[in-house]
Motif scaffolding. Sequence first.
Motif, PDB file in Angstrom:
ATOM      1  N   TYR A 105       0.839  -1.189   0.000  1.00  9.40           N
ATOM      2  CA  TYR A 105       0.000   0.000   0.000  1.00  9.40           C
ATOM      3  C   TYR A 105       0.879   1.246   0.000  1.00  9.40           C
ATOM      4  O   TYR A 105       1.939   1.278   0.631  1.00  9.40           O
ATOM      5  CB  TYR A 105      -0.906   0.046   1.240  1.00  9.40           C
ATOM      6  CG  TYR A 105      -1.910  -1.075   1.282  1.00  9.40           C
ATOM      7  CD1 TYR A 105      -3.123  -0.971   0.613  1.00  9.40           C
ATOM      8  CD2 TYR A 105      -1.635  -2.243   1.994  1.00  9.40           C
ATOM      9  CE1 TYR A 105      -4.047  -2.012   0.644  1.00  9.40           C
ATOM     10  CE2 TYR A 105      -2.549  -3.288   2.026  1.00  9.40           C
ATOM     11  CZ  TYR A 105      -3.747  -3.165   1.354  1.00  9.40           C
ATOM     12  OH  TYR A 105      -4.652  -4.198   1.378  1.00  9.40           O
ATOM     13  N   ASN A 106       0.421   2.272  -0.720  1.00  9.35           N
ATOM     14  CA  ASN A 106       0.997   3.599  -0.610  1.00  9.35           C
ATOM     15  C   ASN A 106       0.295   4.228   0.584  1.00  9.35           C
ATOM     16  O   ASN A 106      -0.844   4.682   0.477  1.00  9.35           O
ATOM     17  CB  ASN A 106       0.743   4.374  -1.907  1.00  9.35           C
ATOM     18  CG  ASN A 106       1.422   5.712  -1.927  1.00  9.35           C
ATOM     19  OD1 ASN A 106       1.732   6.276  -0.877  1.00  9.35           O
ATOM     20  ND2 ASN A 106       1.650   6.245  -3.123  1.00  9.35           N
ATOM     21  N   ALA A 107       0.954   4.230   1.725  1.00  7.88           N
ATOM     22  CA  ALA A 107       0.272   4.513   2.990  1.00  7.88           C
ATOM     23  C   ALA A 107       0.857   5.734   3.686  1.00  7.88           C
ATOM     24  O   ALA A 107       1.878   6.291   3.267  1.00  7.88           O
ATOM     25  CB  ALA A 107       0.367   3.310   3.916  1.00  7.88           C
ATOM     26  N   ALA A 108       0.177   6.152   4.733  1.00  4.60           N
ATOM     27  CA  ALA A 108       0.716   7.173   5.638  1.00  4.60           C
ATOM     28  C   ALA A 108       0.398   6.736   7.050  1.00  4.60           C
ATOM     29  O   ALA A 108      -0.661   6.151   7.315  1.00  4.60           O
ATOM     30  CB  ALA A 108       0.097   8.542   5.355  1.00  4.60           C
ATOM     31  N   VAL A 109       1.327   7.026   7.938  1.00  3.97           N
ATOM     32  CA  VAL A 109       1.149   6.637   9.329  1.00  3.97           C
ATOM     33  C   VAL A 109       1.106   7.894  10.194  1.00  3.97           C
ATOM     34  O   VAL A 109       1.777   8.884   9.897  1.00  3.97           O
ATOM     35  CB  VAL A 109       2.272   5.667   9.766  1.00  3.97           C
ATOM     36  CG1 VAL A 109       3.628   6.351   9.687  1.00  3.97           C
ATOM     37  CG2 VAL A 109       2.014   5.097  11.137  1.00  3.97           C
ATOM     38  N   VAL A 110       0.279   7.857  11.225  1.00  3.64           N
ATOM     39  CA  VAL A 110       0.177   8.973  12.180  1.00  3.64           C
ATOM     40  C   VAL A 110       0.713   8.465  13.508  1.00  3.64           C
ATOM     41  O   VAL A 110       0.158   7.522  14.085  1.00  3.64           O
ATOM     42  CB  VAL A 110      -1.281   9.441  12.342  1.00  3.64           C
ATOM     43  CG1 VAL A 110      -1.353  10.640  13.283  1.00  3.64           C
ATOM     44  CG2 VAL A 110      -1.904   9.773  10.982  1.00  3.64           C
ATOM     45  N   LEU A 111       1.803   9.073  13.960  1.00  5.42           N
ATOM     46  CA  LEU A 111       2.477   8.624  15.169  1.00  5.42           C
ATOM     47  C   LEU A 111       2.520   9.749  16.186  1.00  5.42           C
ATOM     48  O   LEU A 111       3.083  10.814  15.908  1.00  5.42           O
ATOM     49  CB  LEU A 111       3.903   8.174  14.825  1.00  5.42           C
ATOM     50  CG  LEU A 111       3.982   7.083  13.753  1.00  5.42           C
ATOM     51  CD1 LEU A 111       5.393   6.997  13.188  1.00  5.42           C
ATOM     52  CD2 LEU A 111       3.518   5.753  14.308  1.00  5.42           C
TER      53      LEU A 111
END
Lengths: 293, 293
Positions: A105-111
Motif C-alpha cells: 500500500y501507498n500509505a501514511a502513518v500517524v504517530l
Amino acid sequence: MSGRDALESPLRVACLQMEPRVGAKADNLARSLALVAEAAGAGAALLVLPELCNTGYVFATREEAFRLAEPVPDGESCRAWGEAARRLGVTIVAGIAERAGDALYNAAVVLGPDGPVGAYRKNHLWGDEALFFEPGDLGVPVFRTPFGRLAVAICYDVWFPETFRLAALQGADLLCVPTNWVPMPNQPSGLPVMANLLVMAGAHANGLFVAAADRVGVERGQPFLGRSLIVGSDGWPLAGPASPEAEEIVAATLNLSQARRGRRLNDVNHVLRDRRTDLYGEVLGAGIRKGWY
Amino acid sequence: MSGRDALESPLRVACLQMEPRVGAKADNLARSLALVAEAAGAGAALLVLPELCNTGYVFATREEAFRLAEPVPDGESCRAWGEAARRLGVTIVAGIAERAGDALYNAAVVLGPDGPVGAYRKNHLWGDEALFFEPGDLGVPVFRTPFGRLAVAICYDVWFPETFRLAALQGADLLCVPTNWVPMPNQPSGLPVMANLLVMAGAHANGLFVAAADRVGVERGQPFLGRSLIVGSDGWPLAGPASPEAEEIVAATLNLSQARRGRRLNDVNHVLRDRRTDLYGEVLGAGIRKGWY
C-alpha cells in the motif's frame, strides 16, 4: 481575552519538504529525522512528511517496491519516527510504502507522543503506482488527537473532491497531505500549480485546514513540484507554497477551532449544511474507519 | 489535418459581463441585447449572460422580487432574447428571476436559434436569496445542442463540487455559469479570487469546460467581483478573468471534443473513472432531468 477567545487552541504545524533518493532508505529515514528534529526544535507540534518519504517514489520493479516496503506501524521506519515523536513530544504524519503480507500500500502513518494513532492507505493510485500498490481499503479515517481531528490524503487523492467531503463530514479539522506532486499539462505562469489550487478549493469548500508536504527533485526522469503549503479553513495559504526545488520547512500556527466555526458563512449559509442531498445524495461510505490503532 | 483532427469542432463562446441596475428591467434587457448583438457580430455562437441580469440582484422586498420576475420561457425577457437568438443564429444562456405561479426561482434559460432549449433553477441559494426564492428542483440538467452538451450552474452552486460532478457524469462538455459573485473573506492579493479558483478546480477535476459570466458594480451596498472567465477542460483560463469593475465581453474558441478526450490523464488514469465509488458511493440524483423543453 473573552471567554470565547480563551477557547482558541493554537497548533504549530510544519510541512517538511524533502528530497528522498529512491532506494536509499537509511539515508532518507535519517534525513526525515533530522528535519523532524529541526521543526520540533522550532516549536512545531504536528509534522507532516511527504508521500513515500523513506523509499522514494519511482520504483523500477515490483520487487524493488516490495523490498523497500515494511509493516505499519511495526517496521523500522515507523519505530524510528515513533521514537522521535515520543522523545520530542510531537505528532508525525509520514508517507510510507506499507507491506501487509503479500500486499503493498501507498500509505501514511500517524504517530503521536503516546504511540501510533492510525494509518491511511491511498485511495486513488496514480500512474504506475497501480502496478505495485493495492488501492486503499480504509476509507478516509478521521483520527481524534488532543489538538483536534485530523484526516490524511495522499497526492492524487486531492483530485477527488469526495476526499475533502468525507474528511469534513466526519468532523475533520485538518487534512494532512503527504504528497509527491508531479507537473500537470499546460501550467500557465502567474497562477498556482493545479495541486496547490485543488487544496485551496477543497479547504474553502469544506471549511477544512490542509497541510500538504511535497517532495522535490527529479527521480528516474520524473520531476516533482515542491511547493508544500499550509492552507487555512477559508482556503487561503497560511504558509508557502515552498520552493519548487529545495528542501524547506514550511510552518504556520493554526487555530483549529476555526474549522468548526468557519463553516458558517453568514446568517443563512453553511458550506456543509447547504449541500442539496435531496438532489445528489450523501457521500456514502463515511462510516468506514478501519485506520485506527 | 488527419481524420482524427477533422473531428474537432471549434465553438466561439462569449461571456457578457454587464452591470444590471436593480429594478430597471427594460434598461437591463436592452443592455443585454446590445451586448448579445456585439458578441454575435464578433463571431460568438454561444453567449452567457450573468445571474439575474434583467432584474438586478439585491431585492429590497419580496414584493419587488415578484414584480420583476416573469414566466420562463414565455415572459418578455425570454421572448426578446429568443428573438435575438433566432435572428443572430446563436444560443443564449441568461440568468433570470423566474415566476412560476406563486413560486420564485433564481433561474437561467437556454435559448437556441430554433427556440428554447431548457432551463435551470439555482440549487444552492446564497444569503437573502433564501428569503425570496425557492431552491432549485430540476437537479443539474444536461442539454444536448448541435455543438455539444451543456449544463448550467449559478454562482454559489460552484461552491459545491457535486455540481461539477453531476454535470460531468451526465456527459456535459461545458458548464455555463451565470453568476453574481460577491467577495469572500481574507482574499489575498496575487491570487485569483476564490470564485475563479473554484471553477478552475472544478473544470480540472472533471475535465469540463466552464464559461462564467459575472456582473460588476455595487448594488444597495453589495459589491460584485466581475472577473468573468472561460476555463478549459484542463482547468486553465482560456480567456479572462475580465475586469473587476467594467462591462466587458470575454471570448474564447473552445474545442469541446477535448472534454470527452481529456478526461483520460495517462494510460492508467481517468478523472471520472478513477472515482472510488466503492468507498464513497455514486453521486445520486443524476437522473433528474426536468429542465428540458
